[in-house]
Design a protein around this motif. Structure first.
Motif, PDB file in Angstrom:
ATOM      1  N   ASP A 271     -35.533 -14.889 -53.046  1.00 55.46           N
ATOM      2  CA  ASP A 271     -36.687 -14.126 -53.009  1.00 55.46           C
ATOM      3  C   ASP A 271     -36.341 -12.920 -54.043  1.00 55.46           C
ATOM      4  O   ASP A 271     -37.265 -12.534 -54.530  1.00 55.46           O
ATOM      5  CB  ASP A 271     -36.781 -13.257 -51.527  1.00 55.46           C
ATOM      6  N   ALA A 274     -36.952 -14.331 -57.396  1.00 57.50           N
ATOM      7  CA  ALA A 274     -38.390 -14.643 -57.533  1.00 57.50           C
ATOM      8  C   ALA A 274     -39.155 -13.474 -57.807  1.00 57.50           C
ATOM      9  O   ALA A 274     -40.090 -13.332 -58.862  1.00 57.50           O
ATOM     10  CB  ALA A 274     -39.022 -15.264 -56.347  1.00 57.50           C
ATOM     11  N   ARG A 275     -38.909 -12.223 -57.162  1.00 55.64           N
ATOM     12  CA  ARG A 275     -39.690 -11.110 -57.512  1.00 55.64           C
ATOM     13  C   ARG A 275     -39.285 -10.441 -58.968  1.00 55.64           C
ATOM     14  O   ARG A 275     -40.269 -10.138 -59.583  1.00 55.64           O
ATOM     15  CB  ARG A 275     -39.272 -10.039 -56.520  1.00 55.64           C
TER      16      ARG A 275
END
Length: 290
Positions: A271, A274-275
């Motif tokens: 996560d 991805a950010r």
């Protein structure tokens, strides 16, 4: 049923997630390698303790080869129950841990600060760790501990201090079960470690006087927040799952807990990545990427 945590596509590039062999206790070191390989961990951290296999470099190399699981870190034998493992002299223990790491290809030796009654060792510890770190490419990552508590009493068992950020070490290990037991601000400690944070023991806790080592997500520690911020901190070490499964009533329950811990860790690492990829690059005056 396939284990999603073992899917290579689920693995976030960069940070490797290892299993501490202590996480399978009371099972042995060989079992830890087997489970790590089956669940898809990137490697193991060997806790050197009373299990003879954990002390035997040839046996560890054979397990690593058999299960195709590299040894990423060595935890030096500095627990109360390991005071006579690899000698009763603490510096000999660290030298042997360094040799083990070098021969097995591990990048890190995890070491606790001395007990207060180890007076000479404690007196020379900071300078001695710096000296040993200068003799090898292996990192000596000193781990945060906690005060010992009994009812309303608190005993400072470690020297120079359980809060290792009060001393000048080249590398640190942060253990989130220990921050829970110490009832300290985890992220503030991590901020003090800064770019010297070289290793993570990921576990959870609820502030009990006992060192709980819960599966991440089952306590109140900022496990996800820490994982999300590792890339921003320039972290280039390993995340090690070090949880307590001794109360598991079956092999299946133990493996389920370890799979859950691995999935939690990989998910939050992915996560965070991805950010970062979703943030467009800053542009200069001419419109070019900075």
């Amino acid at each position: 049923m396939a284990n999603p945590a073992a899917d290579p596509a689920a693995r976030a590039p960069g940070v490797k997630v290892a299993l501490s062999t202590a996480s399978v206790y009371p099972e042995n070191t060989a079992t830890a390698f087997e489970i790590a390989g089956r669940l898809g961990y990137d490697g193991v951290e060997v806790m050197v303790w009373t299990d003879p296999v954990s002390q035997d470099l040839d046996a560890l190399r054979a397990l690593s080869d058999r299960h195709e699981v590299p040894v990423l870190a060595i935890h030096a034998p500095c627990l109360l129950i390991t005071q006579r493992v690899w000698s009763s002299d603490p510096w000999t223990k660290l030298k042997r841990a360094k040799t083990a790491a070098e021969k097995l290809g591990a990048s890190t030796v995890v070491v606790h600060p001395p007990f207060r009654w180890q007076r000479q060792y404690a007196r020379d510890f900071v300078s001695g760790v710096w000296r040993m770190a200068g003799e090898t490419d292996v990192r000596f990552a000193v781990e945060n501990m906690y005060p010992w508590r009994y009812r309303d009493r608190e005993m400072l068992a470690y020297a120079p201090d359980w809060d290792v950020t009060k001393e000048d070490y080249r590398h640190f290990t942060v253990d989130l079960s220990h921050t829970a037991t110490a009832r300290t601000d985890t992220m503030a400690m991590v901020d003090r470690m800064g770019d010297r944070l070289g290793h993570v023991h990921l576990a959870d806790g609820k502030g009990s006087a006992k060192d709980e080592h819960l599966v991440p997500g089952r306590g109140d520690q900022p496990c996800a927040e820490l994982l999300h911020g590792l890339a921003d901190r320039g972290f280039d070490g390993h995340v090690v799952i070090e949880v307590n499964t001794r109360r598991a009533v079956s092999v299946a329950e133990r493996e389920s807990d370890l799979a859950e811990a691995l999935s939690f860790t990989r998910r939050h690492l992915a996560d965070a990545r991805a950010r970062r990829l979703a943030v467009p690059p800053r542009t200069g005056r001419a419109g070019g990427a900075v």
